[in-house]
Write a protein that holds these residues in place. Structure first.
Motif, short mmCIF file in Angstrom:
data_model
loop_
_atom_site.label_atom_id
_atom_site.label_comp_id
_atom_site.label_asym_id
_atom_site.label_seq_id
_atom_site.Cartn_x
_atom_site.Cartn_y
_atom_site.Cartn_z
N LYS A 7 -10.77 2.38 -5.59
CA LYS A 7 -10.27 3.20 -6.71
C LYS A 7 -10.62 2.58 -8.05
CE LYS A 7 -6.62 6.10 -4.93
NZ LYS A 7 -5.25 6.18 -4.46
N SER A 15 -6.67 -4.59 2.98
CA SER A 15 -6.99 -3.16 3.12
C SER A 15 -6.79 -2.39 1.82
CB SER A 15 -6.08 -2.55 4.19
OG SER A 15 -4.73 -2.57 3.75
N ARG A 16 -6.51 -3.08 0.72
CA ARG A 16 -6.12 -2.40 -0.52
C ARG A 16 -7.11 -1.33 -0.98
NH1 ARG A 16 -6.35 -8.10 -3.71
NH2 ARG A 16 -5.12 -8.54 -1.86
N GLU A 17 -6.61 -0.11 -1.07
CA GLU A 17 -7.42 1.01 -1.58
C GLU A 17 -7.63 0.86 -3.08
OE1 GLU A 17 -6.64 4.86 0.34
OE2 GLU A 17 -6.28 5.59 -1.69
N HIS A 18 -6.85 -0.05 -3.66
CA HIS A 18 -6.99 -0.36 -5.08
C HIS A 18 -8.45 -0.72 -5.40
CE1 HIS A 18 -2.91 -1.04 -3.81
NE2 HIS A 18 -2.47 -1.16 -5.04
N MET A 78 1.09 3.48 -3.32
CA MET A 78 -0.09 4.31 -3.55
C MET A 78 -0.13 5.45 -2.54
SD MET A 78 -3.99 2.99 -3.97
CE MET A 78 -3.95 2.30 -5.61
N GLY A 86 -5.11 -9.80 -6.36
CA GLY A 86 -3.83 -9.48 -5.75
C GLY A 86 -2.70 -9.23 -6.74
N ARG A 87 -2.79 -9.86 -7.92
CA ARG A 87 -1.70 -9.71 -8.88
C ARG A 87 -1.53 -8.27 -9.39
NH1 ARG A 87 -5.69 -12.91 -10.82
NH2 ARG A 87 -6.89 -12.21 -12.62
N TYR A 88 -2.54 -7.44 -9.20
CA TYR A 88 -2.45 -6.06 -9.69
C TYR A 88 -2.06 -5.05 -8.61
CZ TYR A 88 -4.74 -8.16 -13.67
OH TYR A 88 -5.03 -8.97 -14.73
N ILE A 89 -1.74 -5.53 -7.42
CA ILE A 89 -1.45 -4.59 -6.33
C ILE A 89 -0.25 -3.69 -6.59
CG2 ILE A 89 -0.99 -4.37 -3.84
CD1 ILE A 89 -3.85 -5.25 -4.70
N PRO A 90 0.81 -4.17 -7.26
CA PRO A 90 1.92 -3.24 -7.50
C PRO A 90 1.53 -2.05 -8.39
CG PRO A 90 2.68 -5.50 -7.71
CD PRO A 90 1.18 -5.55 -7.63
N VAL A 91 0.38 -2.13 -9.04
CA VAL A 91 -0.07 -1.03 -9.90
C VAL A 91 -0.64 0.10 -9.04
CG1 VAL A 91 -1.73 -0.40 -11.71
CG2 VAL A 91 -0.64 -2.67 -11.72
N THR A 92 -0.23 1.35 -9.31
CA THR A 92 -0.77 2.46 -8.53
C THR A 92 -1.66 3.39 -9.36
OG1 THR A 92 1.30 3.63 -8.93
CG2 THR A 92 1.08 2.57 -6.80
N ARG A 134 6.17 -7.85 -1.71
CA ARG A 134 6.67 -8.26 -3.04
C ARG A 134 8.15 -8.53 -2.94
NH1 ARG A 134 2.41 -9.53 -6.60
NH2 ARG A 134 0.65 -8.54 -5.60
N LEU A 179 -5.91 0.28 -12.88
CA LEU A 179 -6.60 -0.63 -11.95
C LEU A 179 -8.05 -0.85 -12.39
CD1 LEU A 179 -5.26 0.70 -8.54
CD2 LEU A 179 -4.87 -1.58 -9.48
N ASN A 214 8.90 0.17 -7.13
CA ASN A 214 8.17 0.60 -5.93
C ASN A 214 9.11 0.63 -4.72
OD1 ASN A 214 5.71 0.98 -7.17
ND2 ASN A 214 4.97 -1.08 -6.76
N GLN A 248 0.83 -1.21 0.00
CA GLN A 248 0.00 0.00 0.00
C GLN A 248 0.87 1.26 0.00
OE1 GLN A 248 -2.98 -0.98 -0.55
NE2 GLN A 248 -2.52 -3.07 0.00
#
Lengths: 424, 172
Positions: free
Chosen positions: B78, B72-75, A41, B28-34, A67, B39, A78, A38
């Motif tokens: 969003k 808790s991903r805000e992804h 972001m 989960g695989r897209y979490i590194p994306v901001t 990661r 997203l 990141n 997190q």
């Protein structure tokens, strides 16, 4: 001040005599943490605000744990951003790739102390309640706002009182208490609420087990879980030479929204079946269903501590993991890893055919390890068995304690550890 | 200027069940994306593959209990917001999702009893300040407790980031 422990901690943080459930308080946290899931972001949001300096670099912790070891170019980028940010901002409590899982680091380094108010960008922040802190999860934008302003709002929660009595039998631990509680409360039975633990049964749960128990309260929807400081807490902190903390305890006449009693003596190893942590059955019953497994996992912020390593070694010593089962054991931190090496446990694991990984969150959500195909089955000591949690949506995940996982890895199917080790 | 259009929204319904966790909303695989637009391309990818192709600006997600549980991903909020979703109305929310949604300016509204009365494709209209959800297709009305004033203020600013900047300007 009158109230449950959570109410008293929030009242203190808000500079108030007392607070009531439902009230909103505005507070400055004692400690905030983010990680490489997190954090990127959070950093984007913070940078967009155009603010030069964080409110207080001494109160900020950053851990690279999700990661890791660095799994992709985007993850490396990141990590690079967070490293640079920590350096530029003078954030010295920065833990790089390989140090371990954030919640365990916070506890291990003595950052969590009774009475502290902690927020972090991770749902399992509730784990810190095992040491008597108020700890809860928030999102990235909110963390950016906290970095900027040092303030956040919290609604004072109602509190569920859980009284634990009696001594748990062999191969029953914090995980089984949590699964029992999930069976009673279901996955939203504690939503917006605090869960506060009491009773003489607590003395049989060491700090590792307590962290497992508080960790899993998130799966019931809890805002926070909390264990009032006692001798176990005192001993845990004394080892870290921490003695000057304030002991705050709940009031005898505090009001609870619900009271649940669990006699630990009556518990047995439990398992949560797919696809929900509250789909709980006795491991013994599941054993009869002949659930053949492809993967077993011990680790994560739920069950990756020394208690879990020792339990796994006790079961694996002199045995072999069933051919066809890939068994991942990932110690929660570098300290746990080293201790497992010193005690000869890593040798036992490796000889048995298990794989030992670098401390990280990986196998909880298939972050670089532990991924599964559609027709596969996994038993994990982690906390979640949702659809697609380990990759393929059709893969089936069972949750159990570390003894159940290790015994199942040897048997090649989900079993009650007592079937292998005795103790019934 | 406050954006008043934020407080009355209407759109077509997408229904989901109970315990829809944030991993179903964004795997989960897209979490590194901001990047929020990126997203948005993966919202509900594993559980409702048609969602991204068919969702229209203003559409409303109606779900059962414990929406947004898990990580808790805000992804997750969003992705929904940037896919065009104007509001999520659910029987109940997991607390971090609820908080995240409001913080990023996505309406999250707990409305008891709405899920079983609502079908995929219904037209909903929400009056945020008055606390009313109207199902125009079925001519049914539901009430909810309106937000606290400071949440309204935060939503009016467009979320917590801008709200925080305003507070800092005021030296609060």
């Amino acid at each position: 001040m009158q109230g449950t422990l959570t109410q008293k901690l929030l009242a203190k943080a808000a500079g108030r005599e007392a607070v009531q459930p439902g009230e909103i308080v505005h507070i400055e946290p004692d400690l905030v943490m983010t990680h490489d899931h997190q954090g990127p972001m959070t950093l984007c949001e913070f940078n967009q605000m155009g603010i030069k300096k964080v409110w207080n670099p001494e109160k900020i912790v950053i851990v690279l744990d999700h990661r890791t070891p660095t799994q992709s170019t985007i993850a490396a980028q990141n990590h690079q951003l967070l490293r640079k940010f920590a350096k530029d901002q003078g954030i010295t409590r920065f833990f790089d790739v390989g140090e371990g899982i954030c919640h365990d680091i916070l506890a291990e380094k003595g950052f969590v102390q009774p009475g502290k108010l902690i927020v972090a960008t991770d749902s399992h922040t509730v784990t810190a309640g095992a040491i008597g802190a108020f700890a809860t999860g928030i999102g990235s934008s909110e963390m950016a706002a906290v970095w900027a302003r040092g303030k956040l709002w919290l609604r004072v929660p109602e509190t569920i009182k859980v009284i634990l009595t009696g001594k748990p039998p062999a191969f029953v631990g914090g995980k089984d208490v949590a699964l029992k509680l999930l069976q009673v409360l279901t996955t939203d039975g504690a939503t917006y609420k605090a869960v506060e633990f009491h009773g003489d049964g607590l003395r049989y749960l060491n700090m590792d087990e307590r962290m497992t128990l508080c960790n899993m309260c998130l799966e019931m929807g809890a805002k926070n879980a909390i264990i009032p400081p006692d001798e176990v807490t005192e001993d845990f902190l004394k080892e870290k030479e921490i003695t000057d903390y304030e002991v705050i305890t709940p009031d005898k006449n505090a009001e609870y929204s619900r009271v649940i009693e669990i006699n630990l003596l009556d518990l047995e190893p439990l398992v949560a079946k797919p696809y929900s942590p509250d789909n709980v059955a006795a491991a013994k019953e599941v054993e009869e269903e002949n659930v053949v497994i492809n993967q077993a996992i011990i680790g994560t912020c739920t069950n990756g501590r020394m208690t879990d390593m020792r339990l796994a070694a006790k079961i694996l010593e002199g045995k072999k993991v069933k051919p066809g089962v890939r068994f991942l054991i990932v110690p929660a931190t570098k300290k746990v890893y080293l201790q497992a090496v010193k005690e000869g446990l890593v040798e036992i694991f490796t000889n048995a055919g298990a794989m030992v990984g670098v401390p990280c969150c990986g196998p909880c959500g298939a972050y670089g390890m532990g991924a599964m195909a559609d027709d596969e089955v996994c038993i994990t000591a982690g906390s979640r068995n949702f659809v697609g949690r380990l990759g393929a949506p059709e893969a089936r995940i069972y949750l159990g304690n570390s003894a159940t996982v290790a015994a199942s890895a040897v048997a090649g199917k989900v079993i009650d550890p007592r079937s292998m080790m005795g103790g019934v | 200027m406050k954006d008043c259009s934020l407080f009355i929204v209407s759109g077509k319904v997408w229904t989901f069940g109970d315990n829809c966790d944030t991993g179903q909303i964004v795997p989960g695989r897209y979490i590194p994306v901001t990047d929020s637009h990126e997203l948005a391309k993966h919202a509900f990818e594993d559980v409702a593959p048609n969602f991204v192709k068919e969702v229209q600006k203003g559409d409303i997600v109606v779900a059962g209990t414990n929406f947004g549980c898990g990580s808790s991903r805000e992804h997750a909020p969003k992705a929904l917001k940037f896919a065009g979703v104007s509001a999520v109305v659910a029987e109940s929310f997991a607390r971090i999702f609820y908080r995240n949604a409001l913080n990023i300016g996505l309406l999250a509204i707990p409305v008891f009893g709405i899920r079983k009365e609502t079908k995929q494709g219904d037209l909903l209209e929400i009056d945020v300040t008055r606390g009313i959800v109207k199902n125009c297709t079925r001519n049914k009305t539901f009430k909810f407790v309106p937000y606290d004033q400071f949440i309204i203020d935060m939503l009016a600013e467009g979320g917590i980031t801008k709200y925080t900047l305003k507070m800092l300007e005021k030296n609060d």
